[in-house]
Design an enzyme around this catalytic site. Structure first.
Site, PDB file in Angstrom:
ATOM      1  N   CYS A   2       0.837  -1.211   0.000  1.00 37.82           N
ATOM      2  CA  CYS A   2       0.000   0.000   0.000  1.00 37.82           C
ATOM      3  C   CYS A   2       0.867   1.255   0.000  1.00 37.82           C
ATOM      4  CB  CYS A   2      -0.918  -0.003   1.212  1.00 37.82           C
ATOM      5  SG  CYS A   2      -1.916   1.505   1.346  1.00 37.82           S
ATOM      6  N   LYS A  41       1.425  -9.140  -0.883  1.00 34.98           N
ATOM      7  CA  LYS A  41       1.533  -8.293  -2.073  1.00 34.98           C
ATOM      8  C   LYS A  41       2.510  -7.176  -1.750  1.00 34.98           C
ATOM      9  CE  LYS A  41      -1.060  -5.697  -5.542  1.00 34.98           C
ATOM     10  NZ  LYS A  41      -0.396  -4.383  -5.470  1.00 34.98           N
ATOM     11  N   ASN A 101       2.229  -8.204 -11.330  1.00 37.06           N
ATOM     12  CA  ASN A 101       1.253  -7.120 -11.247  1.00 37.06           C
ATOM     13  C   ASN A 101       1.900  -5.819 -11.718  1.00 37.06           C
ATOM     14  OD1 ASN A 101       0.126  -4.940  -8.780  1.00 37.06           O
ATOM     15  ND2 ASN A 101      -1.273  -5.772 -10.287  1.00 37.06           N
ATOM     16  N   GLY A 102       1.127  -5.002 -12.399  1.00 37.53           N
ATOM     17  CA  GLY A 102       1.603  -3.693 -12.810  1.00 37.53           C
ATOM     18  C   GLY A 102       1.458  -3.457 -14.298  1.00 37.53           C
ATOM     19  N   ASP A 103       0.633  -2.455 -14.673  1.00 36.87           N
ATOM     20  CA  ASP A 103       0.424  -2.084 -16.075  1.00 36.87           C
ATOM     21  C   ASP A 103      -0.128  -3.226 -16.907  1.00 36.87           C
ATOM     22  OD1 ASP A 103       1.213   0.481 -15.570  1.00 36.87           O
ATOM     23  OD2 ASP A 103       3.260   0.223 -16.290  1.00 36.87           O
ATOM     24  N   ARG A 126      -5.952  -1.990 -11.579  1.00 39.90           N
ATOM     25  CA  ARG A 126      -6.651  -0.917 -12.282  1.00 39.90           C
ATOM     26  C   ARG A 126      -7.179  -1.397 -13.634  1.00 39.90           C
ATOM     27  NH1 ARG A 126      -2.407   3.515 -12.806  1.00 39.90           N
ATOM     28  NH2 ARG A 126      -1.023   1.688 -12.822  1.00 39.90           N
TER      29      ARG A 126
END
Length: 225
Positions: A2, A41, A101-103, A126
């Site tokens: 986070c 995470k 994870n990411g983009d 997202r």
């Protein structure tokens, strides 16, 4: 993982990536008392990535059973491009499954992330808010058959059905109209990205005072381009 300033100021979230003793002190009691599957995470680091390998080794040693790696540091927030090299590095040195994870925005991104990193799984964050049916598109091999323009057109055609299904689910669980309207407005954050007039359309939805107004405005979705 986070990145929230408030959470990090309280030595929570991604701050723990800079203090491995504290990280261990928090996770070990959880691992000892929790009999279910324990996952973590993380980001690639707090201010930098110096401790990345140590973080992966530590999580392995103290009993975490899978690790999701978002390819950005805390200080990067959501800026720039996620560095998938750290996901690949985690796969190389970890004994437990690594989730990338990411983009991850379109089905092709999922395919590329699997191929580039050899990760066990892919987490869509997202990207799943932008295209809630993204996993289905990947499973149906749309990364080989649809252009970004076609994916955008499909998203436009799916949005109304998406909200109708959600409304039905919320009604079945007894959710009040005010809650449903508030939730639906919150979900507009990414759904209308990439449309030239998406922001103005989103603004009209956010101004809806009643759920009926929200759905009435949705009927004009065909005008999106």
């Amino acid at each position: 993982g986070c990145p929230s300033k408030k959470v990090n100021q309280s030595k929570g979230g991604a701050y723990l990536l800079s203090d491995l003793k504290l990280l261990e002190q928090i996770i070990l009691p959880i691992r000892k008392s929790f009999t279910g599957t324990l996952t973590a995470k993380i980001r690639t680091g707090f201010h930098d990535t110096i401790l990345f390998d140590d973080i992966i080794y530590l999580l392995n040693e103290i009993g975490v059973e899978a690790i999701t790696v978002h390819g950005r540091t805390r200080d990067q927030l959501y800026k720039g491009v996620a560095n998938w090299e750290y996901i690949a590095r985690a796969v190389e040195i970890s004994d437990v499954p690594i989730i990338g994870n990411g983009d991850v925005w379109i089905p092709e991104d999922i395919k590329k992330l699997f191929s580039y990193t050899q990760c066990h799984s892919v987490m869509c964050a997202r990207g799943a808010l932008k295209t809630p049916w993204l996993a289905r598109l990947y499973k149906e091999n749309h990364y080989d058959s649809q252009s970004e323009v076609e994916l955008l057109e499909e998203r436009k055609n799916m949005i109304t059905d998406y909200y109708n299904v959600l409304d039905k689910e919320y009604r079945q669980h007894g959710a009040f109209e005010s809650f449903r309207l508030s939730r639906f407005k919150g979900l507009t954050r990414y759904l209308f990205d990439d449309f030239e007039c998406g922001e103005s359309f989103r603004s009209k939805l956010l101004r809806a005072q009643k759920l009926s107004d929200f759905f009435s405005e949705l009927e004009n979705i065909g005008r999106l381009y």
